[in-house]
Design a protein around this motif. Sequence first.
Motif, PDB file in Angstrom:
ATOM      1  N   SER A 122     -21.305  60.331 -26.613  1.00 25.72           N
ATOM      2  CA  SER A 122     -22.362  59.841 -26.438  1.00 25.72           C
ATOM      3  C   SER A 122     -21.660  58.588 -25.519  1.00 25.72           C
ATOM      4  O   SER A 122     -22.634  58.207 -24.680  1.00 25.72           O
ATOM      5  CB  SER A 122     -22.738  58.402 -28.253  1.00 25.72           C
ATOM      6  N   LEU A 123     -20.316  57.924 -25.270  1.00 22.35           N
ATOM      7  CA  LEU A 123     -19.767  57.623 -24.034  1.00 22.35           C
ATOM      8  C   LEU A 123     -20.104  58.286 -22.591  1.00 22.35           C
ATOM      9  O   LEU A 123     -20.055  57.570 -21.928  1.00 22.35           O
ATOM     10  CB  LEU A 123     -18.367  56.761 -24.805  1.00 22.35           C
ATOM     11  N   LEU A 124     -19.623  58.675 -22.990  1.00 26.49           N
ATOM     12  CA  LEU A 124     -20.057  60.131 -21.790  1.00 26.49           C
ATOM     13  C   LEU A 124     -21.696  60.286 -21.533  1.00 26.49           C
ATOM     14  O   LEU A 124     -21.418  59.854 -19.907  1.00 26.49           O
ATOM     15  CB  LEU A 124     -19.344  61.797 -22.231  1.00 26.49           C
ATOM     16  N   GLY A 125     -22.194  59.590 -22.631  1.00 25.61           N
ATOM     17  CA  GLY A 125     -23.960  60.187 -21.724  1.00 25.61           C
ATOM     18  C   GLY A 125     -23.959  58.784 -21.114  1.00 25.61           C
ATOM     19  O   GLY A 125     -24.757  58.788 -19.722  1.00 25.61           O
ATOM     20  N   PHE A 126     -23.940  58.338 -21.837  1.00 22.53           N
ATOM     21  CA  PHE A 126     -24.059  56.147 -21.593  1.00 22.53           C
ATOM     22  C   PHE A 126     -23.423  56.237 -19.508  1.00 22.53           C
ATOM     23  O   PHE A 126     -23.874  55.727 -18.696  1.00 22.53           O
ATOM     24  CB  PHE A 126     -23.954  55.168 -22.541  1.00 22.53           C
ATOM     25  N   MET A 127     -22.167  56.834 -19.646  1.00 22.78           N
ATOM     26  CA  MET A 127     -21.737  57.242 -18.109  1.00 22.78           C
ATOM     27  C   MET A 127     -22.532  57.061 -17.049  1.00 22.78           C
ATOM     28  O   MET A 127     -22.084  56.983 -15.829  1.00 22.78           O
ATOM     29  CB  MET A 127     -20.201  57.644 -18.643  1.00 22.78           C
ATOM     30  N   LEU A 128     -22.651  58.601 -17.517  1.00 24.30           N
ATOM     31  CA  LEU A 128     -23.571  59.346 -17.203  1.00 24.30           C
ATOM     32  C   LEU A 128     -24.687  58.389 -16.744  1.00 24.30           C
ATOM     33  O   LEU A 128     -25.046  59.248 -15.356  1.00 24.30           O
ATOM     34  CB  LEU A 128     -23.500  60.590 -16.820  1.00 24.30           C
ATOM     35  N   LEU A 129     -25.417  58.321 -17.806  1.00 22.99           N
ATOM     36  CA  LEU A 129     -26.703  57.802 -17.975  1.00 22.99           C
ATOM     37  C   LEU A 129     -26.299  56.408 -16.595  1.00 22.99           C
ATOM     38  O   LEU A 129     -27.975  56.149 -16.119  1.00 22.99           O
ATOM     39  CB  LEU A 129     -27.436  57.592 -19.125  1.00 22.99           C
ATOM     40  N   THR A 130     -26.295  55.558 -17.097  1.00 21.47           N
ATOM     41  CA  THR A 130     -25.588  54.508 -16.134  1.00 21.47           C
ATOM     42  C   THR A 130     -25.684  55.061 -14.520  1.00 21.47           C
ATOM     43  O   THR A 130     -25.811  54.601 -13.435  1.00 21.47           O
ATOM     44  CB  THR A 130     -24.598  53.531 -16.154  1.00 21.47           C
TER      45      THR A 130
END
Lengths: 69, 254
Positions: free
Chosen positions: B208-216
């Motif tokens: 999820s951390l990776l996902g939010f980093m990429l989303l940002t």
Amino acid sequence: MAFDSFSEFVHMGGYGLYVWSSFFLTFLVIAGVALETSVQRRRLQKESLKVQRRKQRLARRTQQASAEE
Amino acid sequence: MWRWLHPYAKPEATYRLVDKMLPWFAGLTVISLLVGMVWGLAFAPADYQQGDSYRIIYIHVPAAIFSMGAYFGMAICGAIALIWQIKTAEWALPAIAPVGAAMTAIALFTGAIWGKPMWGTWWVWDARLTSELILLFLYIGVMALYAAFDDARTGAKAASILAIVGVVNLPIIHYSVEWWNTLHQGATITKFERPSIANSMLWPLLISLLGFMLLTATLVLMRYKNQLLKHELNRPWAQAELAQASSTSAEEKR
């Protein structure tokens, strides 16, 4: 799978309202930012068309002016 | 050593680079967020103390971390804009600030929704919550200051200074749970010892951390493209780019 049935999954051990509302609101905020960004882009497209038309009009007018001379 | 960076002071070169990277970021965002959310919501075990309410962690912690990460990135752009007067760095500020503010807002309200069943209150004026709220105000301040001047470059300078000064808030947010007594629990992963979370819960959190980093990153790049086009609207490359995009979208409608 941490849940035995779909209704248990929705129920979230009594915390369903808290868990699902936070996920839903998060989705809304992100969708809002993305939507605003694409609206921005469409506005730029319209603006660009306006700029181009103005340029063409100016070019035509200078052509006419030089032809009349 | 830094010569490879020089072409990107030119907006068109930057635009081409961002345009090439964006589909990758967007695609990986969708995949990692989907995996992280489904794993966190349905497959990770319930917490022995907090039951299923702890599942809010899979958005709360990533949003909070990248609300700070985005701020740091914005401050770096502000520093580059002030020191080297590079316009493309100035334009990153209005691209990053709204996304960072959104992440901050997500961290705040998911925290409130998590706090209600666990602490018995939506909000307390303790150090962690208050400093995160100040982060939201800093973002809003940067956006407002950027737009407050008739001359855009003056606004960018003012906003850059605020962004840099505001960096002092980041360690305060991070260490607030150690420096002051608070209802908020201590750090779970961002500390030097082993993470205080079981692997079965940690893996979906990391994804999820990776996902939010990429989303940002994806949202920032989308907005940054708009900024580049906005400032280069009179240039042929920007007009060609916008005309091409509008004709393809018109074809899709047909």
